[in-house]
Design a protein around this motif. Structure first.
Motif, PDB file in Angstrom:
ATOM      1  N   PRO A 215       0.795  -1.233   0.000  1.00  0.00           N
ATOM      2  CA  PRO A 215       0.000   0.000   0.000  1.00  0.00           C
ATOM      3  C   PRO A 215       0.827   1.284   0.000  1.00  0.00           C
ATOM      4  CG  PRO A 215      -0.240  -1.190   2.084  1.00  0.00           C
ATOM      5  CD  PRO A 215       0.457  -2.105   1.140  1.00  0.00           C
ATOM      6  N   ALA A 216       2.080   1.212   0.482  1.00  0.00           N
ATOM      7  CA  ALA A 216       2.905   2.424   0.539  1.00  0.00           C
ATOM      8  C   ALA A 216       3.786   2.603  -0.698  1.00  0.00           C
ATOM      9  CB  ALA A 216       3.787   2.398   1.789  1.00  0.00           C
ATOM     10  N   HIS A 217       3.759   1.659  -1.609  1.00  0.00           N
ATOM     11  CA  HIS A 217       4.614   1.737  -2.793  1.00  0.00           C
ATOM     12  C   HIS A 217       4.214   2.927  -3.673  1.00  0.00           C
ATOM     13  CE1 HIS A 217       6.508   0.501  -6.609  1.00  0.00           C
ATOM     14  NE2 HIS A 217       7.309  -0.251  -5.872  1.00  0.00           N
ATOM     15  N   LYS A 218       5.168   3.497  -4.383  1.00  0.00           N
ATOM     16  CA  LYS A 218       4.875   4.675  -5.201  1.00  0.00           C
ATOM     17  C   LYS A 218       3.859   4.377  -6.295  1.00  0.00           C
ATOM     18  CE  LYS A 218       8.729   4.035  -8.474  1.00  0.00           C
ATOM     19  NZ  LYS A 218       9.921   4.669  -9.094  1.00  0.00           N
ATOM     20  N   LEU A 219       3.869   3.151  -6.842  1.00  0.00           N
ATOM     21  CA  LEU A 219       2.871   2.798  -7.851  1.00  0.00           C
ATOM     22  C   LEU A 219       1.486   2.724  -7.221  1.00  0.00           C
ATOM     23  CD1 LEU A 219       1.900   1.929 -10.623  1.00  0.00           C
ATOM     24  CD2 LEU A 219       2.664  -0.411 -10.099  1.00  0.00           C
ATOM     25  N   THR A 220       1.391   2.138  -6.043  1.00  0.00           N
ATOM     26  CA  THR A 220       0.104   2.069  -5.343  1.00  0.00           C
ATOM     27  C   THR A 220      -0.430   3.467  -5.073  1.00  0.00           C
ATOM     28  OG1 THR A 220       0.889   0.062  -4.251  1.00  0.00           O
ATOM     29  CG2 THR A 220      -1.112   1.074  -3.381  1.00  0.00           C
ATOM     30  N   GLN A 221       0.426   4.337  -4.602  1.00  0.00           N
ATOM     31  CA  GLN A 221      -0.002   5.699  -4.295  1.00  0.00           C
ATOM     32  C   GLN A 221      -0.453   6.430  -5.560  1.00  0.00           C
ATOM     33  OE1 GLN A 221      -0.344   6.959  -1.048  1.00  0.00           O
ATOM     34  NE2 GLN A 221      -0.121   4.750  -0.786  1.00  0.00           N
ATOM     35  N   ALA A 222       0.221   6.154  -6.680  1.00  0.00           N
ATOM     36  CA  ALA A 222      -0.202   6.756  -7.947  1.00  0.00           C
ATOM     37  C   ALA A 222      -1.567   6.224  -8.365  1.00  0.00           C
ATOM     38  CB  ALA A 222       0.838   6.483  -9.031  1.00  0.00           C
ATOM     39  N   LEU A 223      -1.796   4.939  -8.180  1.00  0.00           N
ATOM     40  CA  LEU A 223      -3.098   4.341  -8.513  1.00  0.00           C
ATOM     41  C   LEU A 223      -4.211   4.915  -7.636  1.00  0.00           C
ATOM     42  CD1 LEU A 223      -1.891   0.670  -8.977  1.00  0.00           C
ATOM     43  CD2 LEU A 223      -3.184   1.950 -10.704  1.00  0.00           C
ATOM     44  N   VAL A 224      -3.928   5.090  -6.358  1.00  0.00           N
ATOM     45  CA  VAL A 224      -4.929   5.669  -5.448  1.00  0.00           C
ATOM     46  C   VAL A 224      -5.242   7.108  -5.858  1.00  0.00           C
ATOM     47  CG1 VAL A 224      -5.369   6.416  -3.079  1.00  0.00           C
ATOM     48  CG2 VAL A 224      -4.352   4.165  -3.515  1.00  0.00           C
ATOM     49  N   ALA A 225      -4.209   7.875  -6.188  1.00  0.00           N
ATOM     50  CA  ALA A 225      -4.433   9.261  -6.606  1.00  0.00           C
ATOM     51  C   ALA A 225      -5.225   9.316  -7.911  1.00  0.00           C
ATOM     52  CB  ALA A 225      -3.093   9.976  -6.772  1.00  0.00           C
ATOM     53  N   LEU A 226      -4.906   8.396  -8.826  1.00  0.00           N
ATOM     54  CA  LEU A 226      -5.660   8.320 -10.084  1.00  0.00           C
ATOM     55  C   LEU A 226      -7.112   7.973  -9.800  1.00  0.00           C
ATOM     56  CD1 LEU A 226      -5.612   8.194 -13.260  1.00  0.00           C
ATOM     57  CD2 LEU A 226      -5.208   5.734 -12.980  1.00  0.00           C
ATOM     58  N   HIS A 227      -7.341   6.969  -8.984  1.00  0.00           N
ATOM     59  CA  HIS A 227      -8.695   6.537  -8.614  1.00  0.00           C
ATOM     60  C   HIS A 227      -9.493   7.680  -7.985  1.00  0.00           C
ATOM     61  CE1 HIS A 227     -11.536   5.053  -5.546  1.00  0.00           C
ATOM     62  NE2 HIS A 227     -11.782   4.049  -6.373  1.00  0.00           N
ATOM     63  N   ASP A 228      -8.891   8.344  -6.998  1.00  0.00           N
ATOM     64  CA  ASP A 228      -9.623   9.380  -6.275  1.00  0.00           C
ATOM     65  C   ASP A 228      -9.910  10.597  -7.158  1.00  0.00           C
ATOM     66  OD1 ASP A 228      -9.447   7.665  -4.160  1.00  0.00           O
ATOM     67  OD2 ASP A 228      -7.984   8.845  -3.031  1.00  0.00           O
TER      68      ASP A 228
END
Length: 258
Positions: free
Chosen positions: A238-251
């Motif tokens: 969950p803390a990986h930079k790709l995960t964070q990018a996906l969350v930001a894209l989703h939101d």
């Protein structure tokens, strides 16, 4: 509102994006469904950890019913299976989709999925649809029944040329069959910020006024591990930079759609 993830070019990360966005929605407490219309079943494998036809029922079961192979017309929710992830359900793919396609086309069943989506929207707050890398019966069915289309782009010139054809096809479906359909955005995938070609290609799309979404999804080998373990990134790292990018894209995507 159902969201279709679509590109006629294979290998652009379509299933990965669809599954990860769905997993993020579910992790945020939203009742979420992913429909896998690609007979290759990559999304089904990703979420269930096994071949598509190990799941019962499948999306092929739903289309069988539309052909009249069942005396009882079951609700669309009867063709949904649970996944190991809380709040995330799946209408699983099947290798039988290919053999069913000509029968569905000949009997004019193109709107059956749209009817099912209207029914499923009463149960699920978020619906994502993974489509085949072709504008075939299943992709058209999805685009005719959805409100939004998300287009993965993997930063090469072949993908760029395919993008223009895809946008034209979506425009035609909107004009002829679904006036509510819109391109929600282009998702830049496998982006390498230090490489000149991806930077130039993406900037040219932006300069042309195309709806390129932020953030760009960085290239990372951890995606392979995510696939191998059948765990979307929000559950794997969950803390990986790709995960964070996906969350930001989703939101950002859903904030814009609200």
């Amino acid at each position: 509102m159902p969201l279709v993830v679509f590109n006629q070019k294979g290998g652009v990360g379509k299933s990965t994006i669809a599954c990860n966005l769905a997993a993020i929605s579910a992790s945020q407490g939203l009742r979420t469904l992913l429909i896998d219309l690609d007979q290759q079943g990559n999304s089904t494998q990703y979420l269930l950890g096994g071949p598509a036809d190990e799941a019962q029922p499948t999306v092929a079961s739903f289309f069988d019913q539309s052909l009249g192979y069942s005396f009882r017309q079951a609700p669309a929710t009867d063709f949904v299976v649970t996944t190991p992830f809380e709040g995330l359900h799946l209408m699983a793919s099947s290798t039988r989709l290919d053999e069913l396609q000509s029968k569905l086309e000949s009997r004019h069943k193109i709107y059956k999925l749209r009817e099912a989506l209207q029914e499923l929207a009463q149960t699920y707050e978020r619906i994502y649809i993974d489509t085949p890398p072709a504008l075939n019966f299943y992709t058209r069915s999805a685009l005719m029944g959805a409100r939004g289309c998300l287009i993965p782009f993997d930063c090469d010139d072949f993908s760029r040329q395919a993008l223009y054809t895809l946008l034209q096809n979506v425009q035609e479906i909107r004009a002829d069959h679904n006036p509510h359909l819109s391109v929600e955005g282009i998702v830049v995938n496998q982006f390498q910020p230090r490489a000149k070609l991806p930077q130039r290609l993406v900037q040219e799309l932006v300069d042309e006024g195309l709806p390129v979404l932020q953030p760009y999804l960085p290239s990372s080998v951890i995606v392979r591990e995510s696939h191998e373990q059948s765990r979307p990134m929000i559950h794997l790292e969950p803390a990986h930079k790709l995960t964070q990018a996906l969350v930001a894209l989703h939101d950002g995507l859903h904030a814009a759609r609200a």
